[in-house]
Design an enzyme around this catalytic site. Structure first.
Site, PDB file in Angstrom:
ATOM      1  NE  ARG A  35      43.634  41.428  11.028  1.00  0.00           N
ATOM      2  CZ  ARG A  35      44.578  41.245  10.091  1.00  0.00           C
ATOM      3  NH1 ARG A  35      44.439  39.896   9.355  1.00  0.00           N
ATOM      4  NH2 ARG A  35      45.876  41.315  10.748  1.00  0.00           N
ATOM      5  CE  LYS A 201      50.661  36.064   7.161  1.00  0.00           C
ATOM      6  NZ  LYS A 201      49.838  37.544   7.309  1.00  0.00           N
ATOM      7  N   GLY A 347      46.394  39.158  13.280  1.00  0.00           N
ATOM      8  CA  GLY A 347      45.107  38.278  13.045  1.00  0.00           C
ATOM      9  C   GLY A 347      45.055  37.176  13.890  1.00  0.00           C
ATOM     10  N   GLY A 370      52.264  42.387  10.683  1.00  0.00           N
ATOM     11  CA  GLY A 370      53.392  42.924   9.951  1.00  0.00           C
ATOM     12  C   GLY A 370      53.158  44.436   9.922  1.00  0.00           C
TER      13      GLY A 370
HETATM   14  P1  ADP Z   1      49.876  36.808  13.318  1.00  0.00           P
HETATM   15  O1  ADP Z   1      48.263  36.829  12.393  1.00  0.00           O
HETATM   16  O2  ADP Z   1      49.643  36.784  14.780  1.00  0.00           O
HETATM   17  O3  ADP Z   1      50.611  38.006  12.772  1.00  0.00           O
HETATM   18  P2  ADP Z   1      51.230  34.882  11.779  1.00  0.00           P
HETATM   19  O4  ADP Z   1      50.304  34.980  10.585  1.00  0.00           O
HETATM   20  O5  ADP Z   1      52.556  35.191  11.399  1.00  0.00           O
HETATM   21  O6  ADP Z   1      50.738  35.627  12.969  1.00  0.00           O
HETATM   22  O7  ADP Z   1      51.211  33.220  11.938  1.00  0.00           O
HETATM   23  C1  ADP Z   1      50.188  32.415  12.643  1.00  0.00           C
HETATM   24  C2  ADP Z   1      50.316  31.014  12.523  1.00  0.00           C
HETATM   25  O8  ADP Z   1      51.541  30.703  12.885  1.00  0.00           O
HETATM   26  C3  ADP Z   1      49.044  30.354  12.919  1.00  0.00           C
HETATM   27  O9  ADP Z   1      48.302  29.531  11.983  1.00  0.00           O
HETATM   28  C4  ADP Z   1      49.904  29.241  13.687  1.00  0.00           C
HETATM   29  O10 ADP Z   1      49.315  27.700  13.492  1.00  0.00           O
HETATM   30  C5  ADP Z   1      51.357  29.143  12.894  1.00  0.00           C
HETATM   31  N1  ADP Z   1      52.272  28.567  14.039  1.00  0.00           N
HETATM   32  C6  ADP Z   1      52.604  29.130  15.077  1.00  0.00           C
HETATM   33  N2  ADP Z   1      53.807  28.343  15.485  1.00  0.00           N
HETATM   34  C7  ADP Z   1      54.005  27.302  14.555  1.00  0.00           C
HETATM   35  C8  ADP Z   1      54.909  26.094  14.359  1.00  0.00           C
HETATM   36  N3  ADP Z   1      55.832  25.793  15.316  1.00  0.00           N
HETATM   37  N4  ADP Z   1      54.900  25.357  13.205  1.00  0.00           N
HETATM   38  C9  ADP Z   1      54.038  25.626  12.259  1.00  0.00           C
HETATM   39  N5  ADP Z   1      52.971  26.699  12.297  1.00  0.00           N
HETATM   40  C10 ADP Z   1      53.050  27.468  13.480  1.00  0.00           C
HETATM   41  C1  3PG Z   2      47.710  40.149   7.896  1.00  0.00           C
HETATM   42  O1  3PG Z   2      47.137  39.380   8.441  1.00  0.00           O
HETATM   43  O2  3PG Z   2      48.984  40.412   8.563  1.00  0.00           O
HETATM   44  C2  3PG Z   2      47.390  41.131   6.998  1.00  0.00           C
HETATM   45  O3  3PG Z   2      45.947  41.112   6.610  1.00  0.00           O
HETATM   46  C3  3PG Z   2      48.310  41.098   5.843  1.00  0.00           C
HETATM   47  O4  3PG Z   2      48.087  39.890   5.094  1.00  0.00           O
HETATM   48  P1  3PG Z   2      49.542  39.509   4.155  1.00  0.00           P
HETATM   49  O5  3PG Z   2      50.681  39.196   5.107  1.00  0.00           O
HETATM   50  O6  3PG Z   2      49.029  37.890   3.480  1.00  0.00           O
HETATM   51  O7  3PG Z   2      49.892  40.480   3.116  1.00  0.00           O
HETATM   52 MG    MG Z   3      48.019  35.655  10.479  1.00  0.00          MG
END
Ligand code: ADP
Ligand code: 3PG
Ligand code: MG
Length: 392
Positions: A35, A201, A347, A370
């Protein structure tokens, strides 16, 4: 068409650039700097064109005082300095005389990074609820505003939408490239179109599925995201992460889109001191699921190998811990063998793919998680909507 950074005369102007430096961190260290790298073209262009640059970003989510220390942007300022090969002034405040003095002392071409915008969330969620006074105050530091934070464009916060209300505005190169790529390639995606969703998330992203499911052929769900669905199906999930209040929603989606939603059948769990691979049906009460299992990888592979368009957001497990990284790694390898369109977004998902050295095998690496999904749903992103239109 939105205005872009090219539409402004930047020489000598005070320029606020909203970037998304919400990079994955572990123990105070940056795990992946994609990023930051991807924000460089806009920052360098602004520097070369003589702007006095004030960068703003959030990092993580700030709910308590304890969140402050681990979410400082200081390490990001240091990494940015290494990547851009020029000094970056870091100001550890989000308001007040130190910040005001630092900004007013910038010379043409100087770069300053302000502390995490979400530090303002401690006092009444001012940043995340787009407090009018805060947006106006931050806007007073600039003559112009450029939004290059694609990853945050689905949020309506003071540091993107709020500032844009008070200044002439445009988008940066990263935002422009993301919008163009995702729009061109995903308005009419080649089929079979498969979305692969994981990560943690859950409450944020589960809602997207009602708009996304009608558009896709299959949606494969892993990571923590899967457990609310699995529990809604009546399967035991032990102490794995899930969202109680989304159970009914998941049950309804499962009924409506039975054929499209594909869930894990086995997983890797932490069982007291041990790590155990088991079928979902054999999950014990004390188990916490942290990765998808081998059989699930095989099932997902059947859908992924024939897909012509794949969008992947969210790792399949807790990839930061090597013990729970293999599901995500194997899925990444399966994607890299598919010769068609593969878009990796978010991310953490991008960090995982980069960690396994697979990023060059993907068609597009998107900095938005998101934000990319909301765009694919067909929604307008508030961070983009707030930017000035071009006038001809
Ligand atoms: P992205 O950044 O790709 O959009 P998210 O921020 O939604 O993804 O989620 C990433 C996080 O999800 C990572 O820190 C990972 O450790 C966590 N994660 C994935 N699977 C699990 C699980 N089964 N239990 C807890 N955390 C998890
Ligand atoms: C992301 O990692 O999806 C963006 O930086 C937004 O973060 P947020 O879901 O905490 O608003
Ligand atoms: Mg993330």
């Amino acid at each position: 068409m939105k205005k872009t950074i090219r539409d402004f005369d930047l020489q000598g102007k005070r320029l606020i650039i909203r970037v998304d430096f919400n990079v994955p961190m572990k123990d105070g260290k940056i795990i992946d700097d994609t990023r930051i790298e991807k924000a460089l073209p806009t920052i360098l262009y602004a520097k070369e064109h003589g702007a006095k640059i004030l960068l703003m970003s959030h990092l993580g989510r700030i709910k308590t005082k304890e969140d402050l220390e681990k979410n400082t942007l200081y390490p990001v300022a240091k990494r940015l300095e290494e990547l851009i090969k020029t000094p970056v002034l870091f100001v550890s405040e989000t308001r007040g005389s130190v910040l005001e003095h630092a900004v007013s002392s910038l010379n043409d071409g100087d770069i300053c990074l302000m502390e995490n915008t979400r530090f303002e969330d401690l006092d009444g969620k001012k940043e995340s609820q787009n407090d009018e006074e805060l947006g106006k105050y931050w806007a007073s530091f600039g003559d112009l505003f450029i939004n290059d934070a694609f990853g945050t464009a689905h949020r309506s916060h003071a540091s993107n939408v709020g500032i844009a209300r008070h200044l002439p505005s445009g988008i940066g190169f990263l935002m422009e490239e993301e919008l163009k790529y995702l729009d061109e390639n995903l308005k009419q995606p080649e089929k079979p179109y498969v979305v692969l969703l994981g990560g943690a998330k859950v409450s944020d992203k589960i809602g997207l599925l009602s708009n996304l499911l009608p558009k896709v052929d299959f949606c494969l769900i892993g990571g923590a995201m899967a457990y609310t669905f699995l529990k809604a199906e009546g399967l035991p999930i032990g102490k794995s992460l899930f969202e109680e209040e989304k159970l009914t929603f998941c049950k309804e989606l499962l009924e409506k889109y039975k054929e499209k939603i594909i869930l894990p059948t086995d997983h890797l769990v932490q069982r007291k001191e041990e790590i155990v691979s088991c079928f979902l049906t054999d999950t014990k009460e004390e188990d916490i699921g942290y990765d998808i299992g081998k059989r699930t990888v095989k099932v997902f592979q059947m859908y992924l190998k024939d897909a012509k368009t794949i969008v992947w957001n969210g790792p399949m497990g807790m990839y930061e811990d090597p013990k729970f990284a293999s599901g995500t790694k194997e899925i990444g390898e399966i994607l890299s063998e598919n010769p068609h369109t593969k878009i990796v977004c978010g991310g953490d998902c991008v960090a995982a793919v980069t960690m396994f050295d697979l990023e060059k095998k993907m068609t597009h690496i998107s900095t938005g998680g998101g934000a990319a999904l909301e765009l694919l749903e067909g929604k307008e992103l508030p961070g983009v909507a707030a930017i000035d239109e071009k006038t001809y």
